[in-house]
Design a protein around this motif. Structure first.
Motif, PDB file in Angstrom:
ATOM      1  N   ARG A   1      14.586  48.054   7.128  1.00 31.37           N
ATOM      2  CA  ARG A   1      14.861  48.788   5.889  1.00 31.37           C
ATOM      3  C   ARG A   1      15.170  47.844   4.724  1.00 31.37           C
TER       4      ARG A   1
ATOM      5  N   CYS B   1       6.836  50.663  -4.241  1.00 29.51           N
ATOM      6  CA  CYS B   1       8.114  50.299  -3.617  1.00 29.51           C
ATOM      7  C   CYS B   1       8.281  48.775  -3.586  1.00 29.51           C
TER       8      CYS B   1
ATOM      9  N   GLY C   1       7.757  45.805   3.853  1.00 28.00           N
ATOM     10  CA  GLY C   1       8.340  47.149   3.920  1.00 28.00           C
ATOM     11  C   GLY C   1       8.917  47.550   5.258  1.00 28.00           C
ATOM     12  N   CYS C   2       9.246  48.819   5.347  1.00 24.62           N
ATOM     13  CA  CYS C   2       9.860  49.366   6.562  1.00 24.62           C
ATOM     14  C   CYS C   2       8.827  49.356   7.693  1.00 24.62           C
TER      15      CYS C   2
ATOM     16  N   ARG D   1      15.507  54.671  -2.628  1.00 22.18           N
ATOM     17  CA  ARG D   1      16.244  53.916  -1.611  1.00 22.18           C
ATOM     18  C   ARG D   1      17.717  53.804  -2.028  1.00 22.18           C
TER      19      ARG D   1
ATOM     20  N   PHE E   1       2.452  59.578   2.037  1.00 22.30           N
ATOM     21  CA  PHE E   1       3.554  59.991   1.159  1.00 22.30           C
ATOM     22  C   PHE E   1       3.279  61.287   0.410  1.00 22.30           C
TER      23      PHE E   1
ATOM     24  N   PHE F   1       7.881  51.496   9.686  1.00 23.54           N
ATOM     25  CA  PHE F   1       7.076  52.710   9.880  1.00 23.54           C
ATOM     26  C   PHE F   1       6.251  53.081   8.656  1.00 23.54           C
ATOM     27  N   CYS F   2       6.371  52.294   7.574  1.00 27.97           N
ATOM     28  CA  CYS F   2       5.841  52.740   6.277  1.00 27.97           C
ATOM     29  C   CYS F   2       4.313  52.827   6.269  1.00 27.97           C
TER      30      CYS F   2
HETATM   31  S1  SF4 Z   1       9.251  53.656   3.711  1.00 29.54           S
HETATM   32 FE1  SF4 Z   1      10.328  51.752   3.161  1.00 29.54          FE
HETATM   33  S2  SF4 Z   1       8.736  50.341   2.425  1.00 29.54           S
HETATM   34 FE2  SF4 Z   1       7.848  52.395   2.475  1.00 29.54          FE
HETATM   35  S3  SF4 Z   1       8.155  53.178   0.401  1.00 29.54           S
HETATM   36 FE3  SF4 Z   1       9.907  53.886   1.596  1.00 29.54          FE
HETATM   37  S4  SF4 Z   1      11.456  52.296   1.323  1.00 29.54           S
HETATM   38 FE4  SF4 Z   1       9.506  51.429   0.653  1.00 29.54          FE
END
Ligand code: SF4
Length: 303
Positions: free
Chosen positions: A157, A35, A43-44, A119, A52, A46-47
């Motif tokens: 985000r 990403c 990143g986000c 995204r 994943f 919470f990421c």
């Molecule tokens: S949660 Fe946010 S930082 Fe993590 S992969 Fe998805 S878009 Fe990218």
């Protein structure tokens, strides 16, 4: 007579049963594209990439082989399969490489349809026009989360509501189906703001699928740090279920709910909150509340 939960809300299992009449399994795929938002900015909030995809070492393996390996694990040879590009931001790579990965899934004889997770700011006109040419049903899945810029900023985000609108406009013009992720219970978001997001989603005819999430604070994430320092409050599962009951009547009846709870809380032991109970217990509790309060998906909409 007890009305079953799948008659009150439009669940993915019912959608698949009606469409295919057979068992359909999701094959989770990784393009190996990292990403860019996480790479560039951290990143986000919470990421947690470890959550994943169950087998995230797949990202070094060609797509056809990822599909074959997973299909071979199923004993039920009658089963049908959906290819799900789940990992990271699947459309963020070089156009030719992204097309090659998606085409491998399109050409695989056992794959019925394809879902591509990404995204909103990584959906271009060119990507949409490439997807339109493909022979299998494609659904784009985006992290929408909220229509409120203050919440998108809290979640870090790295895009705003305009990007969401642009993405939806592109998909609507090309008639490409969209699935969206929504986080229910973002700190400082009021119930009326959550309902505004639900209304917006319901008004977008191209949105056909929704994944609803309780916000999970994972260890070693900025959100986890805030949670551990008691700087934010996140809804308990019981409060989250109450919120679901509030918003489901505003969700268009035909939108298929592909997730009701963040499902990897138990699998991944690094969740700092919301990890008591199991998905089955939460579903039973939701079912009980829906029945007790006679709640139906879409009952507060006129369409
Ligand atoms: S949660 Fe946010 S930082 Fe993590 S992969 Fe998805 S878009 Fe990218």
């Amino acid at each position: 007579m007890k009305i079953r939960i799948e008659n009150r809300i439009n669940l993915y299992s019912s959608y698949l049963k009606e469409k295919y009449g057979k068992k359909v399994k999701k094959i989770c795929l990784s393009t190996g594209i990292v990403c860019p938002h996480r790479e560039k900015t951290g990143g986000c909030i919470f990421c947690q990439p470890e959550t994943f995809i169950e087998n995230n070492n797949f990202n070094k393996i060609p797509i056809t082989e990822q599909i074959n390996r997973q299909i071979n694990e199923f004993e039920d040879k009658e089963c049908l399969f959906t290819a799900y590009f789940q990992d990271e931001t699947s459309t963020a790579g070089e156009e030719a490489y992204v097309c090659k990965c998606i085409n491998a899934a399109v050409q695989h004889p056992h794959i019925q349809e394809i879902i591509i997770s990404t995204r909103p700011d990584y959906i271009s006109k060119q990507l949409i026009s490439n997807l339109k040419e493909l022979e299998k049903k494609i659904t784009l899945e985006i992290g929408l989360q909220s229509i409120h810029d203050k919440s998108l900023a809290f979640l870090r985000r790295g895009h705003d509501f305009r990007d969401i609108e642009n993405c939806i406009d592109l998909c609507s013009a090309a008639k490409i189906d969209l699935g969206v992720h929504l986080i229910i219970g973002i700190p400082d978001e009021s119930l009326s703001e959550i309902i505004e997001t639900t209304d917006y989603v319901s008004d977008q005819k191209q949105i056909k699928f929704v994944k609803l999430h309780n916000l999970v604070a994972y260890r070693n994430t900025p959100l986890g740090e805030l949670f551990e320092k008691n700087m934010i409050k996140l809804p308990e599962i019981k409060q989250y279920i109450d919120l679901l009951c509030e918003i489901l009547p505003y969700l268009r009846k035909d939108i298929v709910i592909t997730r009701l709870f963040t499902s990897n809380v138990l699998r991944n032991r690094t969740a700092l909150n919301a990890n008591t109970g199991s998905k089955k217990i939460w579903m039973n509790e939701l079912d009980r509340k829906l029945r007790e309060n006679n709640i139906w998906q879409g009952s507060k909409r006129t369409d």
